[in-house]
Scaffold this motif. Structure first.
Motif, short mmCIF file in Angstrom:
data_model
loop_
_atom_site.label_atom_id
_atom_site.label_comp_id
_atom_site.label_asym_id
_atom_site.label_seq_id
_atom_site.Cartn_x
_atom_site.Cartn_y
_atom_site.Cartn_z
N PHE A 25 0.84 -1.19 0.00
CA PHE A 25 0.00 0.00 0.00
C PHE A 25 0.88 1.24 0.00
CE2 PHE A 25 0.77 -1.59 4.23
CZ PHE A 25 1.21 -0.47 4.93
N HIS A 26 0.35 2.30 -0.62
CA HIS A 26 1.01 3.60 -0.56
C HIS A 26 0.03 4.69 -0.96
CE1 HIS A 26 1.68 2.50 -4.79
NE2 HIS A 26 1.67 3.78 -5.03
N LEU A 27 0.29 5.89 -0.44
CA LEU A 27 -0.52 7.05 -0.81
C LEU A 27 -0.09 7.52 -2.19
CD1 LEU A 27 -0.51 9.21 2.44
CD2 LEU A 27 -2.52 8.25 1.32
N ILE A 28 -1.04 7.69 -3.09
CA ILE A 28 -0.69 8.24 -4.39
C ILE A 28 -1.03 9.74 -4.45
CG2 ILE A 28 -0.75 6.07 -5.61
CD1 ILE A 28 -3.49 6.72 -6.65
N ASP A 29 -1.84 10.19 -3.51
CA ASP A 29 -2.06 11.62 -3.25
C ASP A 29 -2.58 11.67 -1.80
OD1 ASP A 29 -5.00 11.59 -3.14
OD2 ASP A 29 -4.98 11.47 -5.32
N GLY A 43 -11.02 -17.09 8.16
CA GLY A 43 -10.03 -16.14 7.68
C GLY A 43 -9.05 -15.80 8.80
N ILE A 44 -7.83 -15.55 8.44
CA ILE A 44 -6.80 -15.17 9.40
C ILE A 44 -6.44 -13.72 9.14
CG2 ILE A 44 -4.42 -15.58 10.15
CD1 ILE A 44 -4.79 -18.48 9.13
N THR A 45 -6.52 -12.89 10.17
CA THR A 45 -6.14 -11.49 10.00
C THR A 45 -4.62 -11.41 9.94
OG1 THR A 45 -8.09 -10.71 11.19
CG2 THR A 45 -6.24 -9.16 10.98
N ARG A 46 -4.12 -10.74 8.93
CA ARG A 46 -2.69 -10.53 8.78
C ARG A 46 -2.44 -9.03 8.78
NH1 ARG A 46 0.44 -15.35 7.44
NH2 ARG A 46 -1.08 -16.93 6.87
N VAL A 47 -1.32 -8.63 9.39
CA VAL A 47 -0.97 -7.22 9.46
C VAL A 47 0.24 -6.99 8.57
CG1 VAL A 47 -0.20 -5.34 10.96
CG2 VAL A 47 -1.89 -7.01 11.79
N PHE A 48 0.16 -5.93 7.75
CA PHE A 48 1.24 -5.61 6.82
C PHE A 48 1.76 -4.21 7.11
CE2 PHE A 48 -1.54 -8.69 4.90
CZ PHE A 48 -0.65 -9.66 4.46
N ASP A 49 3.05 -4.12 7.39
CA ASP A 49 3.72 -2.85 7.63
C ASP A 49 4.60 -2.54 6.44
OD1 ASP A 49 2.74 -2.56 10.29
OD2 ASP A 49 4.24 -3.96 10.98
N PRO A 50 4.87 -1.24 6.19
CA PRO A 50 5.77 -0.90 5.09
C PRO A 50 7.20 -1.32 5.43
CG PRO A 50 5.16 1.05 6.32
CD PRO A 50 4.35 -0.08 6.87
N PRO A 51 8.06 -1.52 4.43
CA PRO A 51 9.44 -1.89 4.69
C PRO A 51 10.12 -0.86 5.61
CG PRO A 51 8.96 -2.03 2.36
CD PRO A 51 7.77 -1.39 3.02
#
Length: 143
Positions: free
Chosen positions: A97-101, A128-136
């Motif tokens: 994920f990232h902000l494009i604006d 379903g299994i909740t997974r958390v994703f952080d930016p690098p």
């Protein structure tokens, strides 16, 4: 028992309710999973649910916004027939994920689904299994 696997690539964009200075975490899970067996195929559908953690630009307040994106597809499983039952076991493998604006988030999700078909007209869906994703490079620090 016949079985198959499939990966789904989903690329939704979401509009935040206010301008953000950053998005720092996304938690993802699948919901509303369903399947239908037809001749030599299983058709499936569901919803990718994303809890997006972000920082509001106006006051640095941390907020969480829930967004959903439908997905669907099919997998070829030779020998299966209408009336057979199916079991789906989805797993959100990865989300970027990232902000494009300041208000628009571009996301890309990969969903892996195991599918098992049996002769009994029975349908079951794995939890379903909740997974958390952080930016690098993301780290939580405390003082």
């Amino acid at each position: 028992m016949p079985f198959g696997t499939v990966q789904i690539l989903i690329r939704p964009d979401f509009i935040l309710p206010a301008a953000a200075i950053k998005v720092f975490r996304v938690a993802a899970i699948t919901q509303d999973i369903s399947c239908t067996v037809i001749s030599d195929k299983v058709i499936f559908s569901g919803t990718l649910v994303l809890d997006i953690s972000w920082v509001r630009a106006a006051n640095n307040q941390v907020l969480v916004t829930r967004e959903t994106a439908p997905f669907s597809g099919f997998v070829d499983i030779p020998g299966v027939k209408p009336g057979m039952g199916c079991q789906l076991f989805p797993d959100v493998e990865h989300v970027t994920f990232h902000l494009i604006d300041p208000r628009t988030i571009k996301t890309t999700g990969i969903i892996f689904i195991d599918i098992v078909v049996n002769s009994v007209p029975f349908t079951e869906f794995g939890e379903g299994i909740t997974r958390v994703f952080d930016p690098p490079g993301f780290a939580i620090t405390t003082n």
